[in-house]
Design an enzyme around this catalytic site. Structure first.
Site, PDB file in Angstrom:
ATOM      1  N   GLY A  36     101.899  71.283  -6.413  1.00 23.51           N
ATOM      2  CA  GLY A  36     103.114  70.952  -5.677  1.00 23.51           C
ATOM      3  C   GLY A  36     104.126  72.078  -5.575  1.00 23.51           C
ATOM      4  O   GLY A  36     105.070  71.989  -4.801  1.00 23.51           O
ATOM      5  N   CYS A 245      92.331  48.655  16.736  1.00 30.73           N
ATOM      6  CA  CYS A 245      91.979  49.677  17.727  1.00 30.73           C
ATOM      7  C   CYS A 245      91.287  48.996  18.912  1.00 30.73           C
ATOM      8  O   CYS A 245      90.371  48.190  18.741  1.00 30.73           O
ATOM      9  CB  CYS A 245      91.051  50.707  17.092  1.00 30.73           C
ATOM     10  SG  CYS A 245      90.275  51.814  18.298  1.00 30.73           S
ATOM     11  N   CYS A 248      87.368  50.332  18.931  1.00 25.78           N
ATOM     12  CA  CYS A 248      86.384  50.043  17.885  1.00 25.78           C
ATOM     13  C   CYS A 248      86.780  48.844  17.041  1.00 25.78           C
ATOM     14  O   CYS A 248      86.048  48.436  16.145  1.00 25.78           O
ATOM     15  CB  CYS A 248      86.160  51.260  16.991  1.00 25.78           C
ATOM     16  SG  CYS A 248      87.467  51.547  15.806  1.00 25.78           S
ATOM     17  N   CYS A 270      92.262  54.465  17.798  1.00 28.97           N
ATOM     18  CA  CYS A 270      92.225  55.259  16.570  1.00 28.97           C
ATOM     19  C   CYS A 270      92.669  56.691  16.847  1.00 28.97           C
ATOM     20  O   CYS A 270      92.219  57.321  17.804  1.00 28.97           O
ATOM     21  CB  CYS A 270      90.804  55.330  16.010  1.00 28.97           C
ATOM     22  SG  CYS A 270      90.242  53.837  15.226  1.00 28.97           S
ATOM     23  N   CYS A 276      86.568  56.556  14.858  1.00 31.68           N
ATOM     24  CA  CYS A 276      86.404  55.586  15.940  1.00 31.68           C
ATOM     25  C   CYS A 276      84.978  55.656  16.495  1.00 31.68           C
ATOM     26  O   CYS A 276      84.313  54.636  16.663  1.00 31.68           O
ATOM     27  CB  CYS A 276      87.423  55.891  17.035  1.00 31.68           C
ATOM     28  SG  CYS A 276      87.685  54.539  18.190  1.00 31.68           S
TER      29      CYS A 276
END
Lengths: 300, 367, 195
Positions: A36, A245, A248, A270, A276
């Site tokens: 980080g 979606c 899909c 998606c 997808c």
């Protein structure tokens, strides 16, 4: 295109010279050791504009080997122009194998998304980062923010987030939502939507972040605690979509809104195009989708 | 039926082809050569070399051609090329006191050793469009004057320094390497070597605006142009293995030495202070602007209150580079629809919560 | 006295070596298989020499523990890096655990504003099996794992604890064996011996 490939012969493998790679590699090792923390590095001018992925490209170039399989996405998609451009860059300068399949890739360079498929231990996710400093929107000065990190003095950040709640009833950050890494450094996850934040937590893959213009590299090692900042009375909530979606039928993926006419018509699909496509190949069909046939061009 | 957008690869290739076509323009018009750019748009070449940080006229001219005259794009091309060049060594510091002078003016003395030399300047041209230039026309050869071998042109600031009326140049610490922000990331506070390097490659427009702002009171520093000189300077490389100094050739430089607000204390007699500007080629505006900003950035050193943007080191050094700034400003045109979607989702949620609140407080209005 | 050969294919081999080091630091305590193509450089075993060639250049300096002093001419010639006598000034340090005492506090610990300005210590050990296992937790480790390195000094756990109290400052360790590298970044904590 072969003429272009010819023109690249004068450049080193993956474009960067070895000295530059060494400098970047040293920074990457420090970044991994201090999860980080933003390690300064002598970012080079790349043959693509600052702000367009030069940090990610330098990190990828420094770690990439001839046996790697590279996937490049922008907004979750392999086919967005900047993803295509970066993928071509590595095809030309390193001759590495590329893929759109998330599971096949050993290195995935991304802008703004984490793939939907759970990443595995042998994979490295490289983020392109525009503004690496999570405190920058509170304090423009590097000299100040560096001290805040040194002292782990993140009170200002909490105040800002709480002000949002007071004003809007919500934390107003929906992307680039700050996280606390390994209980020490507050980190900018690059502008991924907060939907993706939970995927950073305890990921099997090594996550590397490159900010070229701002000259910083940082990292989240695999299996590391990554917590989105929040409050007891206002816990972190990833964005949720109310509909699946349209192509899909996925209920759990991040969706792009596509405007279909100028009378309020819209559909949601998606953002992760590979996710997808593989779902459709498995036979999932959304409300507006068609079953995938071997010749996809015929879908018109 | 919606089909996800495909074909980015082909779109890019076609765009490149179209760009090349537009660059060339009407095929009936003769194509511009880099030599023509170098000879006839020489000041554009100078700017590209300065901000591209690479002294190569031919390459800068070619970059201008490739960039269709977009100088920031040309600077970017040169920078990206420069990064790939190996370093063979570091030349000796150039001695502008030994410059083969083509232009030299001082605003602080009416006359001085070496004289005032106007040289090729726009300064006293009347800015009237010369319509005759639209066609080819004969150009008269310039007049020349014999230059004696002993003509010395000492630097004005050196002459002031001989009277001890200007601050001495800081002694350089020989053991400390000169900073290089292309090799080490810039950290703050930055020393003057790094600041000058940053300004020397900084965007001319940015430096100009900041320099101007100091004149208008945002960090005033009472500048006088001690001297501007432009001409050719030898570049020399020490080769210790052979025990000799080799000349690598000459480069054109513009140097501006500002003489600024004096400074003294109980222990130090009052002296003028300095602002320094140096640029490849003939770039007077940028050398002068750089000198103003250099002086402004020394505010802390002289115990001056910092109240203008030009005196704010972190602000100036972080935003001076046009390759960085153009990249980041222009990256906004890349797709951001993932993040935008996240904003939309929150906004819609807040709106529906708002409407629900409205409805519950005015139940009859919801009918 | 000849200089040890460098990599035959530097671009490829430096990348391979770097990835091994990167993997080792990303997954602390887990041995990352690695055998360099090089020979020894004086007292420096081949894998440590490969790491030196991969990470050292004129921009950084290194420190050598007494038993490895003879490696200097190889490293300086091959990398252009500078050897320093003060361990507190070095970005990289090489030490042989079989011969040299380990003192983590002697190395550069970094600064609060720049914890990255610290020494990475490359510690050579032999590949002998080691029965002592130390329980470790931290970033890069799913739940917990065990560290098993032959030839650790008796006070290692205390030294490592002290290193941990300096976090995010502190040094990072790379244990280098003939066929593996083990990384121990400053973020890893040791929780005693496994039973």
């Amino acid at each position: 295109m072969s003429a272009t490939a010819e023109n690249y012969r004068g450049y080193n493998f993956a474009y960067l010279d070895e000295q530059t790679k060494r400098m970047i590699r040293r920074a990457i090792l420090k970044a991994i050791a201090i999860p980080g923390y933003q390690v300064p590095f002598a970012s080079r001018e790349m043959p693509m504009p600052y702000g367009w992925g030069t940090g990610g490209v330098q990190v990828t170039a420094a770690i990439l080997g001839p046996d790697d399989i590279l996937k490049v996405i922008d907004q979750g998609a392999d086919d967005t122009t900047n993803a295509v451009s970066i993928r071509q860059f590595f095809e030309k300068t390193a001759g590495v194998q590329t893929t759109t399949e998330t599971g096949k890739a050993t290195i995935i360079q991304t802008r703004h998304r984490i793939p939907e498929a759970t990443l595995q231990d042998h994979q490295v996710l490289v983020y392109q980062v525009p503004i690496p400093e999570p405190l920058r929107f509170l304090e423009p000065r590097e000299t100040e923010t560096r001290t805040m990190h040194a002292l782990a003095e993140y009170g200002l950040m909490h105040v800002k987030l709480y002000e949002d709640i007071a004003q809007h009833g919500h934390i107003a950050k929906t992307y680039d939502y700050p996280v606390l890494v390994a209980e020490r450094y507050v980190m900018a996850p690059s502008p991924i939507p907060k939907f993706d934040n939970p995927k950073m937590h305890q990921s099997g893959a090594l996550q590397l972040f490159g900010a070229g213009r701002e000259k910083r590299i940082y990292a989240i090692p695999p299996h590391t605690e990554v917590v989105s900042l929040d409050f007891e009375d206002h816990p972190f909530e990833p964005t949720k979509f109310t509909e699946p979606c349209a192509l899909c039928g996925a209920l759990d993926s991040y969706l792009d809104e596509v405007i279909t006419d100028d009378k309020g018509g819209r559909m949601f699909v998606c953002s992760d195009t590979h996710h997808c496509e593989s779902r459709r190949a498995e036979g999932h069909v959304g409300a507006l989708g068609t079953p995938i046939t071997p010749v996809t061009e015929a879908a018109e | 039926m919606y089909v996800a957008v495909k074909g980015g690869e082909r779109a890019i290739a076609n765009a490149h082809r179209l760009l090349d076509h537009e660059r060339r323009g009407d095929r009936a018009v003769p194509e511009l050569s880099p030599t023509q750019i170098d000879e006839q748009l020489a000041l554009a070449v100078d700017r590209v070399m300065s901000e591209g940080s690479l002294y190569d006229r031919g390459l800068a001219a070619l970059a201008i051609k490739q960039a269709r005259g977009d100088l920031i794009e040309a600077i970017f091309l040169v920078r990206a090329y420069r990064t790939t060049l190996p370093r063979f060594g570091y030349s000796n510091p150039v001695d502008t006191g030994r410059m083969a002078i083509r232009r030299r003016i001082s605003a602080t003395y009416k006359d001085l050793p070496g004289g005032q030399v106007l040289g090729p300047t726009f300064d006293y041209t009347h800015r009237l469009i010369d319509f005759a230039l639209a066609a080819e026309r004969e150009v008269a050869e310039p007049l020349t004057a014999p230059v004696g071998p002993d003509t010395e042109t000492p630097r004005v600031t050196d002459m002031i320094a001989n009277d001890d009326l200007i601050e001495r140049n800081l002694k350089t610490d020989e053991t400390k390497p000169v900073g290089d922000l292309t090799r080490d990331p810039l950290a703050f506070p930055a020393d003057r070597d790094l600041r000058l390097q940053n300004l020397a490659r900084g965007d001319e427009g940015f430096l100009l605006a900041l320099g101007y702002s100091t004149q208008r009171g945002y960090g005033r520093n009472h500048p006088f142009v001690g001297e501007i000189r432009m001409g050719e300077v030898e570049i020399e490389l020490e080769i210790p293995e052979l025990g000799l100094t080799a000349s690598l050739g000459a480069v054109t430089l513009t140097e501006c030495q500002m003489v600024n607000q004096f400074k003294g204390s109980l222990t130090e007699p009052a002296r003028f202070t300095r602002g320094y500007g140096l640029s490849f080629g003939h770039c007077e505006r940028r050398a002068m602007s750089m000198a103003l900003v250099d002086r402004a950035l020394r505010a802390k050193e002289f115990g001056e209150e910092r109240k203008g943007p030009a005196q704010d080191e972190e602000f100036v050094l972080s935003h001076s580079d046009n390759v960085q700034s153009t990249g980041f400003v222009e990256h906004l045109k890349l797709p951001h629809y993932v993040d935008f979607q996240a904003e939309l989702a929150l906004l819609r949620q807040m709106r529906s919560e708002f409407e629900a609140r409205q409805a519950s407080s005015h139940p009859e209005a919801a009918e | 006295m000849t200089i040890a050969q460098g990599f035959a294919e530097p671009v490829r081999e430096q990348q391979r070596t770097f990835r091994a080091v990167m993997d080792a630091l990303s997954r602390p305590t887990a041995p990352t298989p690695y055998s360099s193509s090089l020979g020894k450089a004086g007292p420096l075993q081949a894998n440590a020499y490969a790491i030196a060639l991969t990470l050292l250049d004129f921009e950084v300096s290194y420190h050598l523990a007494p038993s490895l002093a003879e490696a200097e001419r190889h490293l300086t010639f091959q990398t252009g890096s500078r050897r320093v006598n003060d361990a507190g000034q070095a970005q990289f340090a090489f030490i042989d655990l079989r011969h040299d005492p380990l003192d983590l506090a002697a190395y550069a610990q970094g600064e609060p504003d720049y914890p990255d300005r610290s020494t990475t210590v490359v510690a050579l050990c032999d590949g002998a099996p080691e029965s002592k296992k130390l329980v470790c937790r931290g970033p890069g480790i799913a739940a917990s794992s065990t560290l098993s390195v032959p030839g650790l000094p008796a006070d290692f756990v205390d030294q490592w604890q002290a290193n941990g109290t300096r976090a995010p400052l502190g040094i990072d360790l790379l244990f280098v064996m003939p066929e593996a590298i083990i990384g121990l970044p400053r973020s890893t904590r040791i929780f005693g011996e496994a039973r």
